[in-house]
Enzyme design. Structure first.
Site, short mmCIF file in Angstrom:
data_model
loop_
_atom_site.label_atom_id
_atom_site.label_comp_id
_atom_site.label_asym_id
_atom_site.label_seq_id
_atom_site.Cartn_x
_atom_site.Cartn_y
_atom_site.Cartn_z
N GLU A 38 -4.50 -8.73 -46.95
CA GLU A 38 -5.76 -8.74 -47.33
C GLU A 38 -6.23 -9.22 -48.93
OE1 GLU A 38 -8.57 -6.40 -45.53
OE2 GLU A 38 -7.46 -6.77 -43.43
N CYS A 77 -3.18 -14.44 -33.59
CA CYS A 77 -4.52 -15.21 -33.84
C CYS A 77 -3.63 -16.62 -33.46
CB CYS A 77 -5.21 -15.19 -35.33
SG CYS A 77 -4.33 -15.55 -36.85
N ALA A 96 -9.06 -10.36 -51.90
CA ALA A 96 -10.67 -9.73 -52.73
C ALA A 96 -11.50 -11.28 -51.89
CB ALA A 96 -10.22 -9.90 -53.37
N GLU A 123 2.00 -11.34 -39.13
CA GLU A 123 3.26 -12.33 -38.52
C GLU A 123 4.12 -13.83 -39.47
OE1 GLU A 123 0.48 -11.61 -36.63
OE2 GLU A 123 0.10 -11.86 -35.04
N1 THU Z 1 -4.27 -10.04 -38.41
C1 THU Z 1 -2.69 -10.00 -38.60
O1 THU Z 1 -2.13 -10.19 -39.44
N2 THU Z 1 -2.40 -10.85 -37.09
C2 THU Z 1 -3.55 -11.49 -36.30
O2 THU Z 1 -2.37 -12.01 -35.46
C3 THU Z 1 -4.65 -10.73 -36.43
C4 THU Z 1 -5.80 -10.52 -37.68
C5 THU Z 1 -5.08 -9.38 -39.45
C6 THU Z 1 -5.73 -10.30 -40.72
C7 THU Z 1 -6.64 -9.81 -41.37
O3 THU Z 1 -6.09 -8.43 -42.28
C8 THU Z 1 -7.34 -8.80 -39.80
O4 THU Z 1 -5.95 -8.56 -38.68
C9 THU Z 1 -8.80 -8.18 -39.77
O5 THU Z 1 -8.80 -10.04 -39.06
#
Ligand code: THU
Length: 134
Positions: A46, A88, A48, A57
């Protein structure tokens, strides 16, 4: 779990432990097995400036492509919580670039595989490289 899936799961769990997710506190790990049998793993990272964050992924894909590989054979993701955690929408499309539609994608919780999908199930009627003649 087959030994191959167990290896993917172990790699994804190890990557998940390295997740940098101070904002959502939602740790995700992903592992890709390529057609030559190598496993690449990644975690969510992530930022800021929220939109600049990277999904697990996408991290695993970056590891794979940076190592010179492009052919995905199997994918596994792991996240915590009671709900089924699937890739996602954006990551489904990113996987589509390097994976056949028949590729198995295992959605896991900490205890193991919760559900397995094909890429085609997760991203039906999709757009891919062949639409651009690649
Ligand atoms: N996230 C993933 O790493 N992969 C996905 O397919 C869904 C979401 C992460 C992104 C973010 O850091 C956290 O999960 C919350 O959305």
């Amino acid at each position: 779990m087959t030994p191959e899936q167990q290896a993917l799961f172990d790699a994804a769990v190890a990557a998940q432990a390295k997740s940098y997710s101070p904002y959502s506190k939602f740790k995700v790990g992903a592992a890709i097995r390529t057609t030559n049998g190598t496993i690449y793993a990644g975690c969510n990272i992530e930022n800021a400036a929220y939109p600049q964050g990277t999904c697990a992924e996408a991290s695993a894909i970056a590891m794979m492509v940076s190592a010179g590989e492009r052919e995905i054979a199997e994918v596994l993701t792991v996240c915590d919580g009671d709900l089924l955690g699937t890739c996602c929408g954006g990551c489904r499309q990113k996987l589509r670039e390097f994976a056949p539609l028949s590729t198995l994608i295992h959605a896991c919780g900490p205890e193991g595989v919760r559900r397995t999908f094909t890429l085609d199930e997760l991203l039906p009627f999709s757009f891919g490289p062949e639409h651009l003649g690649v």
